[in-house]
Design an enzyme around this catalytic site. Structure first.
Site, short mmCIF file in Angstrom:
data_model
loop_
_atom_site.label_atom_id
_atom_site.label_comp_id
_atom_site.label_asym_id
_atom_site.label_seq_id
_atom_site.Cartn_x
_atom_site.Cartn_y
_atom_site.Cartn_z
N GLY A 94 0.97 -1.00 0.05
CA GLY A 94 -0.03 -0.01 -0.07
C GLY A 94 1.01 1.18 0.28
O GLY A 94 1.19 1.60 1.13
N ALA A 139 -0.50 7.42 0.06
CA ALA A 139 0.11 8.59 0.60
C ALA A 139 1.17 8.45 1.76
O ALA A 139 2.21 8.81 1.78
CB ALA A 139 -1.17 9.49 1.24
N GLY A 186 2.19 5.40 3.10
CA GLY A 186 3.23 4.27 2.65
C GLY A 186 4.48 4.98 2.01
O GLY A 186 5.65 4.63 2.14
N LYS A 239 -7.51 6.77 18.78
CA LYS A 239 -7.57 7.29 17.34
C LYS A 239 -8.63 7.01 16.91
O LYS A 239 -9.09 8.11 15.92
CB LYS A 239 -6.14 6.86 16.69
CG LYS A 239 -5.97 7.57 15.34
CD LYS A 239 -4.51 7.77 14.96
CE LYS A 239 -4.59 8.86 13.81
NZ LYS A 239 -3.95 8.10 12.59
N SER A 254 -8.95 12.47 5.63
CA SER A 254 -8.74 11.37 4.49
C SER A 254 -10.13 10.78 3.94
O SER A 254 -10.24 10.68 2.73
CB SER A 254 -7.81 10.18 4.66
OG SER A 254 -8.41 9.32 5.82
N GLU A 300 -13.57 4.43 4.94
CA GLU A 300 -13.18 3.38 6.05
C GLU A 300 -14.19 3.31 6.95
O GLU A 300 -14.09 2.80 8.36
CB GLU A 300 -11.66 3.75 6.64
CG GLU A 300 -10.60 3.64 5.65
CD GLU A 300 -9.20 3.85 6.23
OE1 GLU A 300 -8.40 3.18 6.28
OE2 GLU A 300 -9.06 5.06 6.88
P1 NAD Z 1 -4.08 5.54 0.23
O1 NAD Z 1 -5.27 5.28 -0.41
O2 NAD Z 1 -3.21 6.88 -0.37
O3 NAD Z 1 -2.93 4.51 -0.06
C1 NAD Z 1 -3.32 3.11 -0.12
C2 NAD Z 1 -2.68 2.63 -1.31
O4 NAD Z 1 -2.81 1.14 -1.23
C3 NAD Z 1 -3.12 3.00 -2.48
O5 NAD Z 1 -2.28 3.58 -3.34
C4 NAD Z 1 -3.78 1.67 -3.37
O6 NAD Z 1 -3.60 1.76 -4.87
C5 NAD Z 1 -3.08 0.70 -2.58
N1 NAD Z 1 -3.72 -0.61 -2.68
C6 NAD Z 1 -4.87 -0.94 -1.90
N2 NAD Z 1 -5.39 -2.23 -2.07
C7 NAD Z 1 -4.43 -2.77 -3.08
C8 NAD Z 1 -4.15 -3.91 -3.41
N3 NAD Z 1 -4.90 -4.83 -3.27
N4 NAD Z 1 -3.21 -4.41 -4.51
C9 NAD Z 1 -2.43 -3.25 -4.74
N5 NAD Z 1 -2.49 -2.01 -3.92
C10 NAD Z 1 -3.39 -1.68 -3.09
O7 NAD Z 1 -4.14 5.79 1.63
P2 NAD Z 1 -3.09 6.59 2.73
O8 NAD Z 1 -3.86 7.79 3.00
O9 NAD Z 1 -1.81 6.33 2.50
O10 NAD Z 1 -3.83 5.77 4.08
C11 NAD Z 1 -3.47 4.28 4.28
C12 NAD Z 1 -3.92 4.12 5.62
O11 NAD Z 1 -3.25 4.73 6.78
C13 NAD Z 1 -5.38 4.21 6.08
O12 NAD Z 1 -5.83 3.23 6.92
C14 NAD Z 1 -5.27 5.80 6.59
O13 NAD Z 1 -6.55 5.70 7.54
C15 NAD Z 1 -4.09 5.51 7.57
N6 NAD Z 1 -3.62 6.98 7.88
C16 NAD Z 1 -3.36 7.85 6.88
C17 NAD Z 1 -2.87 9.28 7.03
C18 NAD Z 1 -2.48 9.97 6.06
O14 NAD Z 1 -2.24 11.20 6.41
N7 NAD Z 1 -2.47 9.68 4.77
C19 NAD Z 1 -2.47 9.22 8.49
C20 NAD Z 1 -2.71 8.15 9.35
C21 NAD Z 1 -3.21 7.00 8.93
#
Ligand code: NAD
Length: 307
Positions: A7, A10, A12, A183, A256, A268
């Site tokens: 994943g 953003a 990751g 959280k 998000s 979510e």
């Molecule tokens: P995002 O949607 O930007 O990233 C998730 C990635 O996973 C996407 O790029 C998607 O293409 C990939 N993906 C999902 N399923 C897939 C699969 N089966 N095969 C291949 N790729 C796949 O999400 P994010 O904002 O990075 O958030 C990720 C998690 O972290 C969430 O649970 C979010 O609530 C949490 N989070 C995010 C933030 C933030 O600021 N972005 C902060 C704290 C927690």
């Protein structure tokens, strides 16, 4: 350490860059073709605060393409996508692989347990943030931290040390569930209400009854938590919410879930308010606010996806 980030969206991408810069061998795993192509061709562009953009070259592959063995896989899909990701990357998970989930929401540990032994699982909660503004580009601000715990006998100490080498400010806790519920409580207020009120965090704070709504949602979560042996500290969550409303903190941020709705994606919500409403039903605790918020966000998802 050899680390895969399953994943590479953003958050990751942000953590991947930091881990690679610290000397770890990092591979991103993602399924979004435009994002993968942009990173593998031109690098990942990171715009941090007001600094000039910087490019980083972290290799990104799809779940079908990924090969090799990893010491650690960090799971950072959106919560509803976690089960599918774990199925797709099953060939690279060995008995030695440790898996750390940092996705928001409740129920992640139970999903991972369907795929690997408890002794391979670490669960965490993170205050790092990131926004993916277009394929291959993230915008980041400030710093963050991570609290994590081994669920069985995973090696939390070596995982925390590897992440701390990258400045990720990791603390090992013996009570990650309380941190995750805390959280999730914050997110169960700010995320759906930003969607339903069409407001950023600061604008939500200007609503005369905004904090009353928050209290109703949190009161239900506290009662549900008590049935699960989790102590939900409403005062602590309300204090954190008050801090987050300030423009100098997260006030100008659209959560998000708001961004997911804008992008026509599923949210979510079932792993936040929907989770609490579901456990409430099982435990005969009334959760009208969480149930209504869940239903309204699902309705909004349908409306935006049709547009
Ligand atoms: P995002 O949607 O930007 O990233 C998730 C990635 O996973 C996407 O790029 C998607 O293409 C990939 N993906 C999902 N399923 C897939 C699969 N089966 N095969 C291949 N790729 C796949 O999400 P994010 O904002 O990075 O958030 C990720 C998690 O972290 C969430 O649970 C979010 O609530 C949490 N989070 C995010 C933030 C933030 O600021 N972005 C902060 C704290 C927690």
């Amino acid at each position: 350490m050899k680390i895969a980030i399953a994943g590479f969206g953003a958050l990751g991408s942000r953590l991947g860059v930091k881990l690679q810069t610290a000397g770890h061998e990092v591979t991103g795993i993602d399924g979004w073709p435009a994002h993968i192509a942009a990173i593998n061709t031109n690098g990942l562009t990171v715009v941090h605060d007001d600094l000039p953009p910087k490019k980083y070259f972290v290799p990104v592959v799809t779940p079908k393409e990924v090969t090799g063995e990893f010491d650690l896989i960090i799971l950072l899909t959106k919560t509803p996508q976690l089960d599918r990701m774990l199925t797709d990357i099953a060939p690279i998970i060995t008995q030695k692989t440790q898996l750390l989930v940092l996705s928001n929401g409740l129920g992640n540990i139970e999903v991972i347990e369907k795929h690997v032994a408890r002794d391979q699982i670490l669960a965490g909660v993170t205050l790092w943030t990131s926004s993916l503004v277009k394929p291959g580009e993230i915008h980041t601000t400030g710093t963050g931290s991570i609290k994590l715990q081994a669920i069985g006998h995973a090696d939390a100490i070596s995982v925390a040390a590897a992440l701390n080498k990258a400045g990720l400010n990791v603390e090992i806790t013996q009570d990650v569930l309380t941190a995750i519920w805390h959280k999730a409580g914050i997110n169960s207020v700010l995320n759906p209400l930003s969607v339903l009120l069409n407001a950023n965090i600061s604008e939500f704070g200007t609503a005369g009854n905004g904090m009353d709504l928050a209290l109703h949602i949190l009161d239900e979560i506290q009662k549900v938590g008590a049935t699960q042996g989790v102590k939900v500290d409403i005062t602590g969550i309300m204090n954190d919410l008050t801090d987050l409303l300030k423009p100098e903190n997260a006030g100008n941020h659209y959560p998000s879930m708001y961004q997911d709705i804008q992008n026509g994606k599923r949210t979510e919500i079932d792993f936040l308010n929907g989770f609490f409403a579901k456990i409430g039903r099982q435990e005969h605790i009334d959760t009208p606010f969480n149930a209504l918020v869940t239903a309204l966000v699902h309705a909004k998802e349908d409306i935006e996806r049709v547009k």
